[in-house]
Scaffold this motif. Structure first.
Motif, PDB file in Angstrom:
ATOM      1  N   SER A 108     -80.400  57.914   6.997  1.00 61.30           N
ATOM      2  CA  SER A 108     -81.351  59.152   7.493  1.00 61.30           C
ATOM      3  C   SER A 108     -81.541  59.546   8.802  1.00 61.30           C
ATOM      4  N   LEU A 109     -81.555  58.172   9.671  1.00 60.56           N
ATOM      5  CA  LEU A 109     -81.905  58.323  11.033  1.00 60.56           C
ATOM      6  C   LEU A 109     -80.556  58.757  11.955  1.00 60.56           C
ATOM      7  N   ALA A 110     -79.504  58.820  11.075  1.00 61.71           N
ATOM      8  CA  ALA A 110     -78.229  59.069  11.819  1.00 61.71           C
ATOM      9  C   ALA A 110     -78.008  60.435  11.698  1.00 61.71           C
ATOM     10  N   ALA A 111     -78.574  61.205  10.764  1.00 56.21           N
ATOM     11  CA  ALA A 111     -78.600  62.747  10.797  1.00 56.21           C
ATOM     12  C   ALA A 111     -78.799  63.387  11.902  1.00 56.21           C
ATOM     13  N   GLY A 112     -77.924  64.225  12.211  1.00 58.09           N
ATOM     14  CA  GLY A 112     -78.217  65.033  13.415  1.00 58.09           C
ATOM     15  C   GLY A 112     -77.716  64.350  14.656  1.00 58.09           C
ATOM     16  N   ARG A 113     -77.245  63.142  14.699  1.00 57.34           N
ATOM     17  CA  ARG A 113     -76.949  62.251  15.794  1.00 57.34           C
ATOM     18  C   ARG A 113     -75.359  62.050  15.811  1.00 57.34           C
ATOM     19  N   LEU A 114     -74.749  62.262  14.713  1.00 57.73           N
ATOM     20  CA  LEU A 114     -73.379  61.946  14.914  1.00 57.73           C
ATOM     21  C   LEU A 114     -72.576  63.112  15.329  1.00 57.73           C
ATOM     22  N   ALA A 115     -71.640  62.902  16.187  1.00 58.25           N
ATOM     23  CA  ALA A 115     -71.080  64.034  16.591  1.00 58.25           C
ATOM     24  C   ALA A 115     -69.785  64.581  15.687  1.00 58.25           C
ATOM     25  N   ALA A 116     -69.393  65.769  15.987  1.00 59.04           N
ATOM     26  CA  ALA A 116     -68.628  66.555  15.021  1.00 59.04           C
ATOM     27  C   ALA A 116     -66.990  65.406  14.867  1.00 59.04           C
ATOM     28  N   SER A 117     -66.717  65.009  16.015  1.00 56.74           N
ATOM     29  CA  SER A 117     -65.556  64.031  16.129  1.00 56.74           C
ATOM     30  C   SER A 117     -65.589  62.744  15.258  1.00 56.74           C
ATOM     31  N   GLN A 118     -67.065  62.296  15.171  1.00 65.81           N
ATOM     32  CA  GLN A 118     -67.413  61.006  14.302  1.00 65.81           C
ATOM     33  C   GLN A 118     -67.487  61.446  12.837  1.00 65.81           C
ATOM     34  N   LEU A 119     -67.735  62.414  12.538  1.00 67.88           N
ATOM     35  CA  LEU A 119     -67.958  62.958  11.343  1.00 67.88           C
ATOM     36  C   LEU A 119     -66.249  63.198  10.783  1.00 67.88           C
ATOM     37  N   ASP A 120     -65.721  63.807  11.490  1.00 70.45           N
ATOM     38  CA  ASP A 120     -64.349  63.999  11.240  1.00 70.45           C
ATOM     39  C   ASP A 120     -63.431  62.692  10.980  1.00 70.45           C
ATOM     40  N   GLN A 121     -63.959  61.463  11.861  1.00 67.17           N
ATOM     41  CA  GLN A 121     -63.224  60.374  11.801  1.00 67.17           C
ATOM     42  C   GLN A 121     -63.412  59.687  10.372  1.00 67.17           C
ATOM     43  N   MET A 122     -64.901  59.888   9.840  1.00 69.96           N
ATOM     44  CA  MET A 122     -65.324  59.589   8.495  1.00 69.96           C
ATOM     45  C   MET A 122     -64.492  60.183   7.532  1.00 69.96           C
ATOM     46  N   GLU A 123     -64.173  61.346   7.499  1.00 67.24           N
ATOM     47  CA  GLU A 123     -63.509  62.179   6.718  1.00 67.24           C
ATOM     48  C   GLU A 123     -62.154  61.231   6.821  1.00 67.24           C
ATOM     49  N   ASN A 124     -61.415  61.016   7.764  1.00 66.33           N
ATOM     50  CA  ASN A 124     -60.291  60.588   7.886  1.00 66.33           C
ATOM     51  C   ASN A 124     -60.140  59.073   7.232  1.00 66.33           C
ATOM     52  N   LEU A 125     -61.224  58.343   7.656  1.00 63.83           N
ATOM     53  CA  LEU A 125     -61.425  57.098   7.087  1.00 63.83           C
ATOM     54  C   LEU A 125     -61.506  57.035   5.478  1.00 63.83           C
ATOM     55  N   THR A 126     -62.086  58.022   4.975  1.00 61.92           N
ATOM     56  CA  THR A 126     -62.305  58.186   3.441  1.00 61.92           C
ATOM     57  C   THR A 126     -61.082  58.406   2.944  1.00 61.92           C
ATOM     58  N   GLN A 127     -60.127  59.456   3.751  1.00 62.50           N
ATOM     59  CA  GLN A 127     -59.005  59.608   3.103  1.00 62.50           C
ATOM     60  C   GLN A 127     -57.770  58.375   3.230  1.00 62.50           C
ATOM     61  N   GLN A 128     -58.102  57.591   4.068  1.00 63.52           N
ATOM     62  CA  GLN A 128     -57.149  56.257   4.337  1.00 63.52           C
ATOM     63  C   GLN A 128     -57.559  55.465   3.174  1.00 63.52           C
ATOM     64  N   MET A 129     -59.041  55.473   2.907  1.00 59.71           N
ATOM     65  CA  MET A 129     -59.322  54.550   1.519  1.00 59.71           C
ATOM     66  C   MET A 129     -58.587  54.888   0.433  1.00 59.71           C
ATOM     67  N   GLU A 130     -58.540  56.185   0.148  1.00 65.67           N
ATOM     68  CA  GLU A 130     -57.961  56.614  -0.920  1.00 65.67           C
ATOM     69  C   GLU A 130     -56.402  56.564  -1.119  1.00 65.67           C
ATOM     70  N   GLU A 131     -55.772  56.562   0.077  1.00 64.99           N
ATOM     71  CA  GLU A 131     -54.222  56.529   0.169  1.00 64.99           C
ATOM     72  C   GLU A 131     -54.053  54.909   0.200  1.00 64.99           C
ATOM     73  N   CYS A 132     -54.811  54.151   0.990  1.00 64.32           N
ATOM     74  CA  CYS A 132     -54.440  52.763   0.927  1.00 64.32           C
ATOM     75  C   CYS A 132     -54.720  52.345  -0.730  1.00 64.32           C
ATOM     76  N   TRP A 133     -55.769  52.547  -1.232  1.00 68.31           N
ATOM     77  CA  TRP A 133     -55.884  52.197  -2.599  1.00 68.31           C
ATOM     78  C   TRP A 133     -54.597  52.426  -3.498  1.00 68.31           C
ATOM     79  N   ALA A 134     -54.353  53.871  -3.420  1.00 65.69           N
ATOM     80  CA  ALA A 134     -53.216  54.232  -4.122  1.00 65.69           C
ATOM     81  C   ALA A 134     -51.878  53.209  -3.963  1.00 65.69           C
ATOM     82  N   ARG A 135     -51.860  52.876  -2.783  1.00 66.58           N
ATOM     83  CA  ARG A 135     -50.499  51.956  -2.242  1.00 66.58           C
ATOM     84  C   ARG A 135     -50.707  50.311  -2.333  1.00 66.58           C
TER      85      ARG A 135
END
Length: 229
Positions: A108-135
């Motif tokens: 809750s205290l991180a909301a509004g403080r994360l840079a767009a690049s960090q949020l994009d990185q979190m999207e990429n990490l989530t995609q990595q989780m999905e792909e790594c689980w599949a393989r």
């Protein structure tokens, strides 16, 4: 710091690769720690930490008096979780309960403080989780999960909460690894969807919603582990 984190991580990745390529097959006994550490060119301490990580992920299993054996390389190939490593200090229940309170507020205290690049990185990490689980790359799946949560914690506006998170990060990380052997594909898909809802709430700068999504995510992970804080 290098010896404490990067070397065991590298060793664990190498052993996981040996399992995936069939160099070690299900049921095989791995060499003694003295022999194996010499073979891999690492310290016994680094090897021991790597083996503990792989045992938590359900790829290895240690039998008292017999040695350490390969369980298999597929997700959910084990029917049970490894012993909880921190039972002398905190139960897994305690850690999950603490995570819900600590990471919920941190988010809750991180909301509004994360840079767009960090949020994009979190999207990429989530995609990595999905792909790594599949393989069936369980190590990379969990590493992406750990980094996802760490990015949020690093952006918390409360310095003491950031410090508290770092103080208990080893125990928190173990609760992220511990349920993997009994995690069904449907639960992993749900977990990934939960990550994306957390990101959406953080992008919207909605701290209350982000907190609720994080608390729900951790609670569902605890339930997967057979616990309900």
């Amino acid at each position: 710091m290098l010896n404490k984190t990067l070397v065991p991580q590298s060793v664990a990745r190498k052993i996981q690769g040996m399992i995936q390529t069939g160099e070690f097959q299900s049921g095989d006994k791995i060499p003694s720690q003295r022999e194996f550490s010499q073979q891999l060119g690492v310290s016994r301490a680094s090897l021991r930490e790597a083996l503990l990580t792989l045992e938590t992920l359900g790829l290895l299993e240690t039998e008292t008096g017999r040695g350490t054996f390969v369980v298999g390389g597929k997700p959910s190939s084990s029917s049970h979780m490894a012993s909880w490593r921190y039972s002398d200090s905190y139960s897994a229940f305690d850690v999950f309960q603490t995570r819900i309170m600590l990471e919920g507020r941190i988010t809750s205290l991180a909301a509004g403080r994360l840079a767009a690049s960090q949020l994009d990185q979190m999207e990429n990490l989530t995609q990595q989780m999905e792909e790594c689980w599949a393989r069936q790359d369980l190590l990379s799946n969990v590493e992406a999960d750990l980094e996802f949560h760490a990015i949020i914690a690093s952006s918390c506006s409360n310095a003491m909460l950031r410090s508290l998170y770092q103080m208990v990060r080893e125990q928190i990380s173990e609760t992220q690894r511990h349920p993997i052997p009994i995690t069904e594909p449907a639960r992993m898909r749900a977990s990934i969807a939960e990550h994306r809802r957390i990101i959406a709430a953080l992008r919207a700068h909605d701290g209350l919603l982000a907190q609720r999504e994080m608390e729900n995510h951790i609670l569902n992970t605890a339930r997967c582990a057979g616990l309900a804080p």
